[in-house]
Design a protein around this motif. Structure first.
Motif, mmCIF file in Angstrom:
data_model
loop_
_atom_site.group_PDB
_atom_site.id
_atom_site.type_symbol
_atom_site.label_atom_id
_atom_site.label_comp_id
_atom_site.label_asym_id
_atom_site.label_seq_id
_atom_site.Cartn_x
_atom_site.Cartn_y
_atom_site.Cartn_z
ATOM 1 N N LEU A 116 0.822 -1.209 0.000
ATOM 2 C CA LEU A 116 0.000 0.000 0.000
ATOM 3 C C LEU A 116 0.859 1.263 0.000
ATOM 4 C CD1 LEU A 116 -2.831 -0.975 2.523
ATOM 5 C CD2 LEU A 116 -2.981 -0.829 0.029
ATOM 6 N N SER A 117 1.973 1.228 0.723
ATOM 7 C CA SER A 117 2.886 2.371 0.729
ATOM 8 C C SER A 117 3.471 2.598 -0.658
ATOM 9 C CB SER A 117 4.007 2.132 1.747
ATOM 10 O OG SER A 117 4.921 3.212 1.750
ATOM 11 N N TYR A 118 3.850 1.516 -1.300
ATOM 12 C CA TYR A 118 4.400 1.590 -2.662
ATOM 13 C C TYR A 118 3.365 2.148 -3.632
ATOM 14 C CZ TYR A 118 6.138 -0.223 -7.151
ATOM 15 O OH TYR A 118 6.563 -0.364 -8.453
ATOM 16 N N LEU A 119 2.136 1.609 -3.557
ATOM 17 C CA LEU A 119 1.070 2.073 -4.444
ATOM 18 C C LEU A 119 0.678 3.510 -4.128
ATOM 19 C CD1 LEU A 119 -1.208 -1.117 -4.522
ATOM 20 C CD2 LEU A 119 0.395 -0.333 -6.277
ATOM 21 N N GLY A 120 0.735 3.881 -2.840
ATOM 22 C CA GLY A 120 0.444 5.260 -2.466
ATOM 23 C C GLY A 120 1.428 6.228 -3.096
ATOM 24 N N GLY A 121 2.698 5.828 -3.151
ATOM 25 C CA GLY A 121 3.702 6.658 -3.806
ATOM 26 C C GLY A 121 3.421 6.825 -5.294
ATOM 27 N N LEU A 122 2.989 5.734 -5.941
ATOM 28 C CA LEU A 122 2.659 5.805 -7.371
ATOM 29 C C LEU A 122 1.450 6.711 -7.604
ATOM 30 C CD1 LEU A 122 3.162 2.097 -8.545
ATOM 31 C CD2 LEU A 122 4.823 3.974 -8.446
ATOM 32 N N CYS A 123 0.469 6.630 -6.691
ATOM 33 C CA CYS A 123 -0.685 7.523 -6.802
ATOM 34 C C CYS A 123 -0.260 8.976 -6.618
ATOM 35 C CB CYS A 123 -1.740 7.153 -5.761
ATOM 36 S SG CYS A 123 -2.603 5.595 -6.078
ATOM 37 N N ALA A 124 0.667 9.210 -5.683
ATOM 38 C CA ALA A 124 1.172 10.567 -5.457
ATOM 39 C C ALA A 124 1.837 11.104 -6.725
ATOM 40 C CB ALA A 124 2.158 10.575 -4.288
ATOM 41 N N TYR A 125 2.495 10.213 -7.467
ATOM 42 C CA TYR A 125 3.133 10.613 -8.728
ATOM 43 C C TYR A 125 2.083 11.192 -9.689
ATOM 44 C CZ TYR A 125 5.339 10.138 -13.327
ATOM 45 O OH TYR A 125 5.813 10.375 -14.601
ATOM 46 N N GLY A 128 0.811 14.494 -8.650
ATOM 47 C CA GLY A 128 1.750 15.520 -9.076
ATOM 48 C C GLY A 128 1.565 15.901 -10.533
ATOM 49 N N ARG A 129 1.347 14.894 -11.370
ATOM 50 C CA ARG A 129 1.116 15.174 -12.797
ATOM 51 C C ARG A 129 -0.184 15.953 -12.990
ATOM 52 N NH1 ARG A 129 3.995 12.055 -16.658
ATOM 53 N NH2 ARG A 129 2.756 13.244 -18.155
ATOM 54 N N ALA A 130 -1.238 15.535 -12.279
ATOM 55 C CA ALA A 130 -2.541 16.174 -12.437
ATOM 56 C C ALA A 130 -2.536 17.600 -11.902
ATOM 57 C CB ALA A 130 -3.618 15.356 -11.725
ATOM 58 N N SER A 131 -1.751 17.845 -10.850
ATOM 59 C CA SER A 131 -1.737 19.174 -10.236
ATOM 60 C C SER A 131 -1.215 20.245 -11.188
ATOM 61 C CB SER A 131 -0.886 19.160 -8.961
ATOM 62 O OG SER A 131 0.488 18.974 -9.269
ATOM 63 N N LEU A 132 -0.424 19.822 -12.158
ATOM 64 C CA LEU A 132 0.124 20.783 -13.114
ATOM 65 C C LEU A 132 -0.955 21.402 -13.997
ATOM 66 C CD1 LEU A 132 3.325 18.828 -14.234
ATOM 67 C CD2 LEU A 132 3.174 20.696 -12.592
ATOM 68 N N LYS A 133 -2.125 20.759 -14.038
ATOM 69 C CA LYS A 133 -3.215 21.273 -14.866
ATOM 70 C C LYS A 133 -4.017 22.361 -14.151
ATOM 71 C CE LYS A 133 -3.668 16.790 -17.184
ATOM 72 N NZ LYS A 133 -4.574 15.650 -17.500
ATOM 73 N N PHE A 170 8.083 9.404 1.368
ATOM 74 C CA PHE A 170 8.173 8.809 0.042
ATOM 75 C C PHE A 170 7.181 9.477 -0.909
ATOM 76 C CE2 PHE A 170 6.874 5.063 -2.715
ATOM 77 C CZ PHE A 170 7.975 5.133 -3.540
ATOM 78 N N ALA A 171 5.999 9.818 -0.378
ATOM 79 C CA ALA A 171 4.968 10.426 -1.217
ATOM 80 C C ALA A 171 5.425 11.760 -1.798
ATOM 81 C CB ALA A 171 3.676 10.612 -0.415
ATOM 82 N N ILE A 172 6.194 12.522 -1.012
ATOM 83 C CA ILE A 172 6.669 13.825 -1.495
ATOM 84 C C ILE A 172 7.641 13.645 -2.659
ATOM 85 C CG2 ILE A 172 8.088 15.821 -0.895
ATOM 86 C CD1 ILE A 172 6.831 15.880 1.804
ATOM 87 N N SER A 173 8.523 12.640 -2.543
ATOM 88 C CA SER A 173 9.464 12.373 -3.632
ATOM 89 C C SER A 173 8.716 11.999 -4.905
ATOM 90 C CB SER A 173 10.415 11.240 -3.233
ATOM 91 O OG SER A 173 11.218 11.612 -2.144
ATOM 92 N N CYS A 174 7.688 11.150 -4.758
ATOM 93 C CA CYS A 174 6.913 10.720 -5.932
ATOM 94 C C CYS A 174 6.063 11.860 -6.478
ATOM 95 C CB CYS A 174 6.032 9.536 -5.555
ATOM 96 S SG CYS A 174 6.953 8.026 -5.172
ATOM 97 N N LEU A 175 5.523 12.678 -5.580
ATOM 98 C CA LEU A 175 4.714 13.819 -6.006
ATOM 99 C C LEU A 175 5.544 14.781 -6.855
ATOM 100 C CD1 LEU A 175 1.994 15.438 -5.673
ATOM 101 C CD2 LEU A 175 3.126 16.608 -3.779
ATOM 102 N N THR A 176 6.730 15.109 -6.369
ATOM 103 C CA THR A 176 7.583 16.031 -7.112
ATOM 104 C C THR A 176 8.084 15.397 -8.407
ATOM 105 O OG1 THR A 176 9.451 15.332 -5.730
ATOM 106 C CG2 THR A 176 8.329 17.342 -5.100
#
Length: 210
Positions: A116-125, A128-133, A170-176
């Motif tokens: 779940l932590s791993y998948l949460g990081g991927l979701c954060a990624y 991050g992509r969606a936030s650019l819109k 980890f989520a912050i790294s994936c988000l950025t």
């Protein structure tokens, strides 16, 4: 062969790992890691000492974890953890790792937590992509997280690796990583080291929690 061609050939022949080492050294990556570790060291020590004192003089943590196990449903706890690991790692994962020790199937639950932590990081990624819109969100994040964005742009996978292994969100790294459009396949691969972190932390915490 001219001196210029010899110099260019020497650069080409230099092993890839040496070129990476020179690049990270030049851009300040190693110093960034060292400073991050120093910043994380004393808070971790303080947290451990604080927990030991709290456990001894205020309230028995094992009893609290047992109450948590008996009061809240497994699905509810895992759902809360996944949301936390997706949204900037708001709750320390060590709490959930300790909780898993008090369950009937600790190995199964720690494996689920790691996944779940791993998948949460991927979701954060993708967040991050969606936030650019969204202009307002993009402007806010670029101001508040400018340093993270800059470092991720320079160091890419190594910064994600640090987020996966060390006590950094980890989520912050994936988000950025998503915000700078770092290749998703690289995030998927490097993020697998998150499982190693959970294995090590589980071993340490399981030896403390009764």
């Amino acid at each position: 062969m001219s001196k210029k061609n010899k110099k260019n050939k020497k650069k080409i022949d230099k092993p890839h790992y040496k070129r990476l080492h020179n690049y990270y050294n030049r851009t300040g990556f190693y110093m960034f890691i060292w400073i991050s570790l120093k910043k994380a060291f004393w808070p971790i020590i303080g947290a451990v000492v604080g927990l030991l004192l709290f456990n001894k003089y205020v309230y028995n943590i094992n009893d609290g974890l047992q109450t948590m196990t008996e009061t809240f449903s497994r699905v509810g706890i895992l759902t809360t953890f996944f949301i936390s690991e997706t949204i900037l790692g708001l709750i320390p994962p060590e709490i959930f790792i300790a909780w898993s020790k008090k369950t009937e199937d600790p190995i199964v639950n720690i494996s689920i937590l790691a996944t779940l932590s791993y998948l949460g990081g991927l979701c954060a990624y993708f967040i991050g992509r969606a936030s650019l819109k969204i202009d307002s969100v993009r402007n806010y994040l670029e101001v508040k997280m400018a340093k993270n964005l800059k470092n991720t742009s320079k160091w890419g996978g190594f910064l994600i690796l640090v987020g996966a292994l060390l006590p950094l969100p980890f989520a912050i790294s994936c988000l950025t990583a998503g915000m700078i459009k770092y290749p998703f396949k690289n995030v998927v691969f490097v993020g697998l080291f998150r499982f190693a972190r959970f294995a090590v932390y589980a071993w340490a915490i399981f030896s403390v929690v009764n």
